[in-house]
Design an enzyme around this catalytic site. Structure first.
Site, PDB file in Angstrom:
ATOM      1  N   GLN A  59       0.826  -1.208   0.000  1.00 43.52           N
ATOM      2  CA  GLN A  59       0.000   0.000   0.000  1.00 43.52           C
ATOM      3  C   GLN A  59       0.858   1.255   0.000  1.00 43.52           C
ATOM      4  O   GLN A  59       1.048   1.869  -1.032  1.00 43.52           O
ATOM      5  CB  GLN A  59      -0.974  -0.011   1.176  1.00 43.52           C
ATOM      6  CG  GLN A  59      -2.071   1.031   1.062  1.00 43.52           C
ATOM      7  CD  GLN A  59      -3.286   0.694   1.922  1.00 43.52           C
ATOM      8  OE1 GLN A  59      -3.412  -0.396   2.458  1.00 43.52           O
ATOM      9  NE2 GLN A  59      -4.194   1.636   2.052  1.00 43.52           N
ATOM     10  N   ASP A  60       1.402   1.639   1.166  1.00 45.91           N
ATOM     11  CA  ASP A  60       2.328   2.771   1.169  1.00 45.91           C
ATOM     12  C   ASP A  60       3.549   2.401   2.000  1.00 45.91           C
ATOM     13  O   ASP A  60       3.539   1.410   2.723  1.00 45.91           O
ATOM     14  CB  ASP A  60       1.664   4.069   1.640  1.00 45.91           C
ATOM     15  CG  ASP A  60       1.289   4.068   3.113  1.00 45.91           C
ATOM     16  OD1 ASP A  60       1.111   2.976   3.682  1.00 45.91           O
ATOM     17  OD2 ASP A  60       1.158   5.161   3.691  1.00 45.91           O
ATOM     18  N   PRO A  61       4.636   3.172   1.894  1.00 48.79           N
ATOM     19  CA  PRO A  61       5.880   2.791   2.568  1.00 48.79           C
ATOM     20  C   PRO A  61       5.752   2.812   4.089  1.00 48.79           C
ATOM     21  O   PRO A  61       4.891   3.494   4.653  1.00 48.79           O
ATOM     22  CB  PRO A  61       6.876   3.859   2.099  1.00 48.79           C
ATOM     23  CG  PRO A  61       6.276   4.454   0.860  1.00 48.79           C
ATOM     24  CD  PRO A  61       4.796   4.370   1.054  1.00 48.79           C
ATOM     25  N   ASN A 130      -0.380   6.509   5.273  1.00 48.42           N
ATOM     26  CA  ASN A 130      -1.320   6.892   4.209  1.00 48.42           C
ATOM     27  C   ASN A 130      -1.402   8.394   3.962  1.00 48.42           C
ATOM     28  O   ASN A 130      -2.320   8.862   3.289  1.00 48.42           O
ATOM     29  CB  ASN A 130      -2.733   6.356   4.496  1.00 48.42           C
ATOM     30  CG  ASN A 130      -2.813   4.850   4.358  1.00 48.42           C
ATOM     31  OD1 ASN A 130      -2.278   4.292   3.400  1.00 48.42           O
ATOM     32  ND2 ASN A 130      -3.445   4.195   5.303  1.00 48.42           N
TER      33      ASN A 130
END
EC number: 3.2.2.27
Length: 220
Positions: A59-61, A130
């Site tokens: 999804q995101d880092p 996010n």
């Protein structure tokens, strides 16, 4: 087609320029952004399009210091292994007897074998999960997923969790293998990820398609 072709085309698009402007502005205002600028596109650096066999979507880092380095689920050496990656290792050990759980979470060996570890959002503000989900990265990564689907054959896509599974519409299932399950997060791993056999099924498919299987073992 190469990553350079895709990146060159997308970098000309207004949305991409807006992403870069946003990141520059945030940095100028003292915001800390992960991963470091030189690591944002590491997934493309370590897995050439010609060599790509598997796509694992994140999804995101990771949003804490010294974790994110541009590969989904991977962390730099010397950093604690995150819970989701611990569950990925558990599933590997459960399903592949010769897999040895490593003492690190550095997944570059997978990437170099053709496992494309792509986060759908490529940056994040420190300690704010996010935080960059709406700045335009998904326009870029959706394009990348579509280009892989259109220009490659016999790629294994591993879609874990509802966010990744939404990307199924971008993939031609007549040309590729799509494997779906819950996310390996501790909140959901026991509801389908642990026991999914994705890593075994992936290698079976690659062998059937006359491709080199992935050695999931990581050097310690």
């Amino acid at each position: 087609m190469t990553w350079s072709d895709i990146l060159a085309e997308e970098k000309q698009q207004p949305y991409f320029k807006q992403i870069l402007d946003f990141l520059a502005c945030e940095s100028a205002n003292g915001k800390v952004i992960f991963p470091a600028k030189e690591n944002i596109f590491n997934a493309f650096k370590y897995t050439e399009l010609d060599n790509l066999k598997v796509v694992i979507l994140g999804q995101d880092p990771y949003h804490n210091y010294n974790q994110a380095h541009g590969l989904a689920f991977s962390v730099q050496k010397g950093v604690d292994i995150p819970p989701s990656l611990q569950n990925i290792y558990k599933e590997l050990a459960r399903s592949i007897p010769e897999f040895k759980i490593p003492n690190h979470g550095y997944l570059v060996d997978w990437a170099k074998q053709g496992v494309f570890l792509l986060n759908t959002t490529l940056t994040v503000e420190a300690h704010k999960a996010n935080s960059h989900k709406d700045i335009g990265w998904e326009t870029f990564t959706d394009t990348v997923i579509s280009k892989i689907s259109e220009n490659k054959h016999n790629v294994v896509f591993m879609l874990w969790g509802s966010h990744a599974r939404k990307k199924k519409v971008l993939i031609d299932s007549s040309r590729h293998l799509i494997l779906e399950s819950t996310h390996p997060s501790p909140l959901s791993a026991h509801r389908g990820f642990l026991g999914c056999n994705h890593f075994v099924d992936c290698n079976k498919y690659l062998i059937e398609k006359k491709s080199q299987k992935i050695d999931w073992n990581l050097l310690c």
